[in-house]
Design an enzyme around this catalytic site. Structure first.
Site, PDB file in Angstrom:
ATOM      1  N   LYS A   1      54.794  79.134  15.068  1.00 25.72           N
ATOM      2  CA  LYS A   1      54.674  79.330  16.693  1.00 25.72           C
ATOM      3  C   LYS A   1      53.235  78.932  16.993  1.00 25.72           C
ATOM      4  CE  LYS A   1      55.368  82.454  20.304  1.00 25.72           C
ATOM      5  NZ  LYS A   1      56.066  83.932  20.671  1.00 25.72           N
ATOM      6  N   SER A  34      59.436  84.353  24.064  1.00 23.95           N
ATOM      7  CA  SER A  34      58.419  83.172  23.863  1.00 23.95           C
ATOM      8  C   SER A  34      58.362  82.247  22.584  1.00 23.95           C
ATOM      9  CB  SER A  34      56.970  83.841  24.183  1.00 23.95           C
ATOM     10  OG  SER A  34      56.710  84.647  22.905  1.00 23.95           O
ATOM     11  N   SER A  63      60.287  88.446  22.177  1.00 22.10           N
ATOM     12  CA  SER A  63      60.297  87.243  21.827  1.00 22.10           C
ATOM     13  C   SER A  63      60.798  86.593  20.367  1.00 22.10           C
ATOM     14  CB  SER A  63      58.654  86.721  21.939  1.00 22.10           C
ATOM     15  OG  SER A  63      58.370  86.984  22.992  1.00 22.10           O
TER      16      SER A  63
END
Lengths: 450, 450
Positions: free
Chosen positions: B80, B160, B184
């Site tokens: 990420k 997210s 997330s």
């Protein structure tokens, strides 16, 4: 005073002269660099220093029009070498990270660079003379140190923010950033005869400070006066919920909190505390001795459990990749030499958490808590940075703590005492410390003679 | 299966073939890159991808002699784009950090690079195909997203950790790292039909992950099977104090915990939970519905208070320096649009802290807690990444949570359910999830068809 002697000024004094056009930033920088030249062999506060780069920054700052300058414009600040800076290497006093150069500014550095000059974009608003020495990862208690106490080079400046304390104590920088996990800001503050504040945990972003213990690490600030600490506190946007009601020492109420570790206090600290109480009372304050409830007795042990068990997580990468270059203390954390398991870790974490609202409540009854900063004056030698017995509880409790200089030990070395306030009463604490500091510096008996 | 289809494998399966000499790492990488080529326009999971660099890494890894390889040798993992990597830029999906390239590996990245090959020194032991998309600073709920759900491109993959969930769900990477502050990791796990675990808070070093909320942010892991999660858990040295006593579903005891937010659960989640309970009972487990004590009712609000008040501290640097490039949500945190002061922040922090040992005690009575992962299947559109109502309490409580896929909503989109264990029972939770996952995947009704 000409610019040659500008190193003698506090940051607030220097900035006033710069604003008045009486001092250039380059002149100020040259004065500090000369001071460093003269003293560096004895003190050794710097892990990294590029003098040409400092002067280049200074000249660039001098060119910024007065109207475009922020409140910290030209303020020199030294940065402990565990905090990332885009323009200088960050080595954590570890061979693993020798010459490491992450191109990243810590949050605290971004805030200082930009203090007050938002509208100008990315203009360096801080003159950073370099990176100051640190204990390995700001976490080791022992190990070879190149940094010496400016008041007596045979003694430690304290750790782990060794260079930050020594540089400010020796007039090589007016202000420095350090960190505290146990006593790494308050202890070198005391040993070097300067003010140092450990703000409320998490009130200043720790982004870009390498983690030793997430629940304990806090950015700290060193200076030779509370006005200078206030400047940095403004840049960090430290704010209390409500204005301090503090008016004067006369009528103030202090809790003398000797804590459960009082038996380890040496003669220097016992005298300093007694003198501090006398001074406060002589100026009309009440001082009441307060014993914390017995449930606080576990704090020293719990602090150590958190330190070691979090160290297991945070030094695992270095242990995996370069164990032979990690100190035995940190290897011990990762390998659980103390035998603490997760059950003990959680008991300590949850136990400390339950005490935080209680200490807020107790501290909130007083103007501030008065408590020792250190066991005694800085010990002989530079292998050991000193005992953090009186600091670690407050680190665990997340309260703001400020070291106030003014006292001395039996060899004349500086000793400070601490004031403590409830969490997020940092500005109140600074306000109180300013008045208390005037008295302790005037009447405590110690005078800076470097 | 030839290496062309290697993208279909889980990491554990692929590593077995690599070890057996049936698959080269370059062949595996080429298969994944072809999959990405075919699907990237529809899914858009990648914030940064340098295909030549991927192949260059793969060829270097193929040259390492078998005897010198660690357990994760050649394992492709997507990262990420809020986690620092030395060899790739990190942009946080923020224009402020566009093209930013800190030369720094996060702790999690160091551990993965070195997993098992300590003795070789700094050899990349991980094939990192690139950086996956993220919501702005892993913190924004809304805003333009380029990433789409692989099961239906008109729907969000969740956030997210949008790209990490979508890449693993779409067979573009077998494993990915994400983060969780609210929901997330668990939410995109559910929306993309994959396993995702949020380990115990602070069990995995968060060094090198940009901070959104210190008390909430946790590194998360995505994969298509529990075996793959176990591989990464090994690299991260996740360990419980004692071995799991779990033997089989038959005789296991689950607490069904609908939580105080159950009224927002949609039909898809209600059906998934009902089906999950039926399956567990059919296989001989007890499932007991447990209402958490009313003192847990404040958790959703407290989570939000912590998120916003910590956001004030952690987004202050960006607010000072580039407010116009910060989303209104994050500007609101810094400017206290919700009006939370430090008193409320401390009440929330201390209140949550007091609940942590209580949830450990409650969860410890059962094999695991069964609870919803999401409100329902992924909503239409990609502007909003979905509700984290069922995740945020566990994020605040610091317990490990794992999303198990297997169910579906009324349009056939995947829905997962969560299992929760006490803090630092991560390995126990993985062991339980492996057996539960087999049943839910076989009997839950959803089949992956990408």
């Amino acid at each position: 005073m000409g610019s040659d002697d500008a190193y003698l000024l506090t940051a607030s004094q220097a900035l006033a002269r710069i604003r008045a056009g009486e001092l250039t930033i380059e002149g100020y920088a040259r004065s500090l660099l000369r001071r460093i030249d003269v003293r560096d062999t004895d003190v050794g506060a710097w892990a990294y220093l590029d003098k040409d780069y400092v002067l280049q920054q200074a000249r660039a700052l001098d060119k910024v029009p007065m109207k475009d300058r922020g409140p910290l414009h030209g303020m020199p600040i030294a940065v402990k070498d565990v905090i990332y800076t885009k323009d200088m290497p960050t080595a954590h006093n570890s061979p693993i990270y020798k010459d490491d150069f992450p191109k990243l500014d810590a949050a605290s550095i971004i805030l200082l660079r930009h203090a007050g000059v938002l509208f100008l974009g990315y203009i360096a608003d801080m003159l950073c003379p370099g990176k100051t020495t640190t204990a390995e990862f700001a976490a080791s208690y022992t190990g070879p140190s190149s940094t010496r106490n400016p008041h007596n080079p045979s003694r430690t400046p304290g750790g782990s923010s060794s260079g930050s304390g020594a540089a400010v104590g020796d007039l090589q920088a007016p202000v420095a950033l350090g960190t505290q996990t146990g006593g790494s800001t308050i202890r070198p503050g005391s040993f070097n005869g300067v003010y140092s504040i450990k703000p409320t945990w998490n009130a200043v972003s720790r982004e870009g400070l390498k983690i030793s213990s997430l629940m304990l690490d806090t950015i700290g600030i060193f200076a030779r006066g509370v006005d200078d600490l206030d400047l940095v506190a403004d840049a960090f946007a430290l704010r209390d919920d409500e204005p301090s009601g503090f008016q004067s020492i006369k009528g103030a109420r202090f809790a003398l909190c000797k804590t459960v570790v009082w038996p380890v206090a040496g003669e220097g600290t016992r005298n300093a505390i007694a003198r501090a109480v006398d001074i406060l009372r002589a100026h009309g304050a009440e001082v009441e001795e307060v014993d914390l409830p017995t449930e606080f007795d576990d704090l020293p042990r719990w602090h150590n459990v958190v330190l070691q068990t979090e160290g297991e997580t945070f030094f695992l990468p270095e242990h995996r990749t370069a164990k032979d270059q990690l100190s035995p203390q940190l290897v011990g954390y990762v390998e659980r030499k103390a035998g603490y398991d997760h059950r003990e870790q959680l008991k300590a974490l949850d136990g400390i958490a339950a005490l935080r609202p209680k200490i807020d409540e107790i501290a909130g009854r007083y103007t501030a808590i008065l408590t020792p900063s250190v066991v005694d004056e800085a010990p002989e030698g530079v292998e050991w940075t000193g005992d953090s017995a009186f600091c670690s509880c407050w680190s665990a409790l997340h309260t703001p703590v400020i070291n106030i200089p003014g006292f001395q030990g039996h060899t004349g070395m500086p000793i400070g005492v601490s004031l403590v306030a409830p969490r997020y009463r940092d500005r109140h604490l600074l306000k109180v410390a300013k008045e208390v500091g005037k008295l302790f510096e005037a009447e405590g008996g110690w005078r800076r003679n470097v």
